[in-house]
Design a protein around this motif. Structure first.
Motif, PDB file in Angstrom:
ATOM      1  N   ARG A   1      40.831  28.318  36.175  1.00  0.00           N
ATOM      2  CA  ARG A   1      40.668  29.918  35.873  1.00  0.00           C
ATOM      3  C   ARG A   1      41.753  30.401  34.738  1.00  0.00           C
ATOM      4  NH1 ARG A   1      39.978  32.620  41.691  1.00  0.00           N
ATOM      5  NH2 ARG A   1      39.873  31.141  42.992  1.00  0.00           N
ATOM      6  N   ALA A   2      42.668  29.465  34.319  1.00  0.00           N
ATOM      7  CA  ALA A   2      43.747  29.825  33.448  1.00  0.00           C
ATOM      8  C   ALA A   2      43.094  29.681  32.156  1.00  0.00           C
ATOM      9  CB  ALA A   2      45.115  29.278  33.491  1.00  0.00           C
ATOM     10  N   ARG A   3      42.360  28.414  32.018  1.00  0.00           N
ATOM     11  CA  ARG A   3      41.785  28.080  30.883  1.00  0.00           C
ATOM     12  C   ARG A   3      40.403  28.709  30.484  1.00  0.00           C
ATOM     13  NH1 ARG A   3      40.111  21.939  31.945  1.00  0.00           N
ATOM     14  NH2 ARG A   3      38.858  22.123  29.601  1.00  0.00           N
ATOM     15  N   CYS A   4      39.772  29.367  31.465  1.00  0.00           N
ATOM     16  CA  CYS A   4      38.596  30.210  31.085  1.00  0.00           C
ATOM     17  C   CYS A   4      38.364  31.173  32.235  1.00  0.00           C
ATOM     18  CB  CYS A   4      37.341  29.198  31.214  1.00  0.00           C
ATOM     19  SG  CYS A   4      35.856  30.035  30.900  1.00  0.00           S
ATOM     20  N   ARG A   5      38.001  32.221  31.655  1.00  0.00           N
ATOM     21  CA  ARG A   5      37.805  33.483  32.668  1.00  0.00           C
ATOM     22  C   ARG A   5      36.478  33.331  33.587  1.00  0.00           C
ATOM     23  NH1 ARG A   5      37.713  39.879  30.836  1.00  0.00           N
ATOM     24  NH2 ARG A   5      39.947  39.023  30.088  1.00  0.00           N
ATOM     25  N   HIS A   6      36.646  33.465  34.950  1.00  0.00           N
ATOM     26  CA  HIS A   6      35.704  33.291  35.780  1.00  0.00           C
ATOM     27  C   HIS A   6      35.079  34.495  36.443  1.00  0.00           C
ATOM     28  CE1 HIS A   6      36.943  29.312  35.554  1.00  0.00           C
ATOM     29  NE2 HIS A   6      35.899  28.612  36.245  1.00  0.00           N
ATOM     30  N   HIS A   7      34.130  34.774  36.741  1.00  0.00           N
ATOM     31  CA  HIS A   7      33.659  35.883  37.329  1.00  0.00           C
ATOM     32  C   HIS A   7      32.786  35.533  38.720  1.00  0.00           C
ATOM     33  CE1 HIS A   7      33.867  38.589  33.724  1.00  0.00           C
ATOM     34  NE2 HIS A   7      33.953  37.155  33.325  1.00  0.00           N
ATOM     35  N   LEU A   8      32.643  36.198  39.649  1.00  0.00           N
ATOM     36  CA  LEU A   8      31.974  36.319  40.840  1.00  0.00           C
ATOM     37  C   LEU A   8      32.759  35.339  41.822  1.00  0.00           C
ATOM     38  CD1 LEU A   8      29.905  37.751  39.318  1.00  0.00           C
ATOM     39  CD2 LEU A   8      28.129  36.741  40.364  1.00  0.00           C
ATOM     40  N   LEU A   9      33.931  35.331  41.914  1.00  0.00           N
ATOM     41  CA  LEU A   9      34.748  34.475  42.948  1.00  0.00           C
ATOM     42  C   LEU A   9      35.584  35.389  43.802  1.00  0.00           C
ATOM     43  CD1 LEU A   9      36.277  31.690  40.466  1.00  0.00           C
ATOM     44  CD2 LEU A   9      34.266  31.481  41.948  1.00  0.00           C
ATOM     45  N   ASP A  10      35.721  35.033  45.074  1.00  0.00           N
ATOM     46  CA  ASP A  10      36.615  35.824  46.158  1.00  0.00           C
ATOM     47  C   ASP A  10      36.163  37.307  45.976  1.00  0.00           C
ATOM     48  OD1 ASP A  10      38.184  33.484  46.355  1.00  0.00           O
ATOM     49  OD2 ASP A  10      39.289  34.058  44.661  1.00  0.00           O
ATOM     50  N   LEU A  11      34.964  37.735  45.995  1.00  0.00           N
ATOM     51  CA  LEU A  11      34.463  39.160  45.930  1.00  0.00           C
ATOM     52  C   LEU A  11      34.625  39.541  47.536  1.00  0.00           C
ATOM     53  CD1 LEU A  11      31.460  39.075  43.448  1.00  0.00           C
ATOM     54  CD2 LEU A  11      34.075  39.473  43.031  1.00  0.00           C
ATOM     55  N   ARG A  12      34.365  38.919  48.312  1.00  0.00           N
ATOM     56  CA  ARG A  12      33.992  39.396  50.037  1.00  0.00           C
ATOM     57  C   ARG A  12      34.860  38.474  50.752  1.00  0.00           C
ATOM     58  NH1 ARG A  12      29.308  42.180  50.799  1.00  0.00           N
ATOM     59  NH2 ARG A  12      29.627  43.053  48.776  1.00  0.00           N
ATOM     60  N   ASP A  13      35.138  39.217  51.957  1.00  0.00           N
ATOM     61  CA  ASP A  13      35.774  38.624  53.086  1.00  0.00           C
ATOM     62  C   ASP A  13      34.710  37.854  53.768  1.00  0.00           C
ATOM     63  OD1 ASP A  13      38.290  38.549  55.062  1.00  0.00           O
ATOM     64  OD2 ASP A  13      36.316  38.881  56.431  1.00  0.00           O
ATOM     65  N   PRO A  14      34.926  36.471  54.396  1.00  0.00           N
ATOM     66  CA  PRO A  14      33.948  35.884  55.024  1.00  0.00           C
ATOM     67  C   PRO A  14      33.188  36.666  56.335  1.00  0.00           C
ATOM     68  CG  PRO A  14      35.954  34.525  54.899  1.00  0.00           C
ATOM     69  CD  PRO A  14      36.305  35.846  54.422  1.00  0.00           C
ATOM     70  N   ALA A  15      33.797  37.574  56.643  1.00  0.00           N
ATOM     71  CA  ALA A  15      32.994  38.253  57.795  1.00  0.00           C
ATOM     72  C   ALA A  15      32.131  39.085  57.359  1.00  0.00           C
ATOM     73  CB  ALA A  15      34.194  39.005  58.649  1.00  0.00           C
ATOM     74  N   THR A  16      32.049  39.687  56.103  1.00  0.00           N
ATOM     75  CA  THR A  16      31.264  40.487  55.692  1.00  0.00           C
ATOM     76  C   THR A  16      30.136  39.751  54.813  1.00  0.00           C
ATOM     77  OG1 THR A  16      32.797  42.060  55.331  1.00  0.00           O
ATOM     78  CG2 THR A  16      30.833  42.715  54.285  1.00  0.00           C
ATOM     79  N   PRO A  17      28.715  39.498  55.189  1.00  0.00           N
ATOM     80  CA  PRO A  17      27.541  38.727  54.369  1.00  0.00           C
ATOM     81  C   PRO A  17      27.529  39.735  52.968  1.00  0.00           C
ATOM     82  CG  PRO A  17      27.093  39.351  56.805  1.00  0.00           C
ATOM     83  CD  PRO A  17      28.142  40.134  56.486  1.00  0.00           C
ATOM     84  N   TYR A  18      27.069  38.848  51.905  1.00  0.00           N
ATOM     85  CA  TYR A  18      26.894  39.100  50.715  1.00  0.00           C
ATOM     86  C   TYR A  18      25.468  38.637  50.352  1.00  0.00           C
ATOM     87  CZ  TYR A  18      28.044  39.362  45.533  1.00  0.00           C
ATOM     88  OH  TYR A  18      28.007  39.776  44.354  1.00  0.00           O
ATOM     89  N   SER A  19      24.628  39.593  50.017  1.00  0.00           N
ATOM     90  CA  SER A  19      23.552  39.442  49.705  1.00  0.00           C
ATOM     91  C   SER A  19      22.924  38.874  48.308  1.00  0.00           C
ATOM     92  CB  SER A  19      22.333  40.727  50.270  1.00  0.00           C
ATOM     93  OG  SER A  19      22.695  41.506  48.853  1.00  0.00           O
ATOM     94  N   ALA A  20      22.116  38.218  48.292  1.00  0.00           N
ATOM     95  CA  ALA A  20      21.458  37.611  47.078  1.00  0.00           C
ATOM     96  C   ALA A  20      21.205  38.810  46.107  1.00  0.00           C
ATOM     97  CB  ALA A  20      20.112  36.903  47.142  1.00  0.00           C
ATOM     98  N   ALA A  21      20.645  40.003  46.425  1.00  0.00           N
ATOM     99  CA  ALA A  21      20.615  41.025  45.699  1.00  0.00           C
ATOM    100  C   ALA A  21      22.040  41.572  45.215  1.00  0.00           C
ATOM    101  CB  ALA A  21      19.834  42.171  46.350  1.00  0.00           C
ATOM    102  N   GLU A  22      22.929  41.446  45.794  1.00  0.00           N
ATOM    103  CA  GLU A  22      24.379  41.889  45.386  1.00  0.00           C
ATOM    104  C   GLU A  22      24.765  40.837  44.483  1.00  0.00           C
ATOM    105  OE1 GLU A  22      26.599  43.993  48.811  1.00  0.00           O
ATOM    106  OE2 GLU A  22      25.894  42.248  49.513  1.00  0.00           O
TER     107      GLU A  22
END
Length: 317
Positions: free
Chosen positions: A56-77
């Protein structure tokens, strides 16, 4: 360079996509958008093969660690968040490098997608209990009554998709086939540069899968899952914990499987997952602009240089 394109970098699990993406980012001003249904969850690090602090220090990453495992995250999101990340990256004049192995997400980004409700863990748990009690054929018969077109399309033993179709009907009161006929939500407004990374052989990929899973175990995967297992708000029916590797270790922690059985089940499930990814790529990942074969170079130098040349050609096409 002028405006850089959006790059789709797709390949099966353990083929070396992350290393190749980092090498591309060394050669081009790029930021990585992770198209992965497990890496968006916090606390899923080792088993999700999430990039470490050095990456992550070498390159900016997106869409990591967005949600707690107890809360589902949909494909649309995920698709909506990916589009937002792409816009932010483009505003900085960088290359949006979308990396993952979930073909349906790439297809949705390119072609648009039907608006479906997020998963509901309580309904999932009820359907899973019914599946265990009555069997998949009984669930398929119910789907035939509620949604004949979807039931006709699905294999009678496709438990996962049958449960999802029943869940959608429960959540919306409408059959999945009707929702899928609605106007699709938009995908990207531009044509992506599609790059496919293929394993040189099935044996090569299977060896990589085993090597990586044993590395995960040595790095503390069982302890990672134990922390999740001890939480009272999590269950194996949640999308986060249905991820390959986590599900098998969870069964080991319940005492259902021995350590040896857990390893065998995890490797078998991962090989099957990779097979499904490759099948999807052959059928649906329509004619990538660049098809690469992975090798044992951990940094994939030659492959990265090929992507850079393809970006330059694509930019001027």
């Amino acid at each position: 360079m002028g405006t850089l394109p959006v790059v789709f970098l797709m390949g099966p699990t353990a083929v070396g996509k992350s290393a190749l993406a980092l090498e591309i980012a060394r050669l081009l001003p790029a930021e990585i958008v992770t198209i992965d249904s497990a890496q968006i969850y916090r606390q899923l690090d080792i088993g999700a093969a999430k990039p470490d602090a050095a990456a992550r220090a070498r390159c900016r990453h997106h869409l990591l660690d967005l949600r707690d495992p107890a809360t589902p995250y949909s494909a649309a999101e995920l698709i909506d968040d990916a589009r937002t990340a792409i816009a932010q990256i483009r505003a900085r004049g960088a290359l949006p490098l979308l990396v993952g192995g979930t073909g349906l997400y790439f297809q949705a980004l390119e072609e648009g997608f039907s608006p479906l409700p997020a998963t509901d863990p309580h309904i999932r748990a009820e359907l899973a209990a019914e599946l265990a009690r009555s069997g998949v054929v009984a669930l398929h018969r119910r789907l035939q009554r509620l949604d004949p077109p979807t039931a006709a399309r699905l294999h009678p033993h496709d438990a996962q998709r049958i449960q999802r179709a029943l869940e959608v009907e429960r959540l919306t009161g409408r059959p999945l086939s009707e929702i899928q006929r609605q106007p699709r939500l938009p995908g990207l407004t531009e044509r992506p540069l599609k790059v496919a990374l293929w394993p040189p052989s099935r044996a090569w990929l299977h060896a990589r899968i085993e090597q990586r899973f044993r590395y995960m175990l040595a790095a503390g995967l069982v302890g990672e899952v134990l922390t999740l297992y001890q939480r009272r708000d999590l269950s194996p029916e949640l999308p986060a914990l249905r991820a390959v590797g986590y599900r098998q270790v969870w069964h080991y922690l319940t005492g259902e499987w021995s350590h040896r059985q857990m390893i065998e089940q995890a490797l078998g499930a991962t090989r099957q997952y990779a097979k499904r990814q490759l099948t999807w790529m052959r059928r649906h990942f329509a004619t990538p602009a660049l098809q690469l074969t992975a090798d044992d170079d951990p940094m994939q130098h030659a492959a990265a240089e090929s992507v850079v040349r393809a970006v330059e050609r694509f930019e001027h096409a």
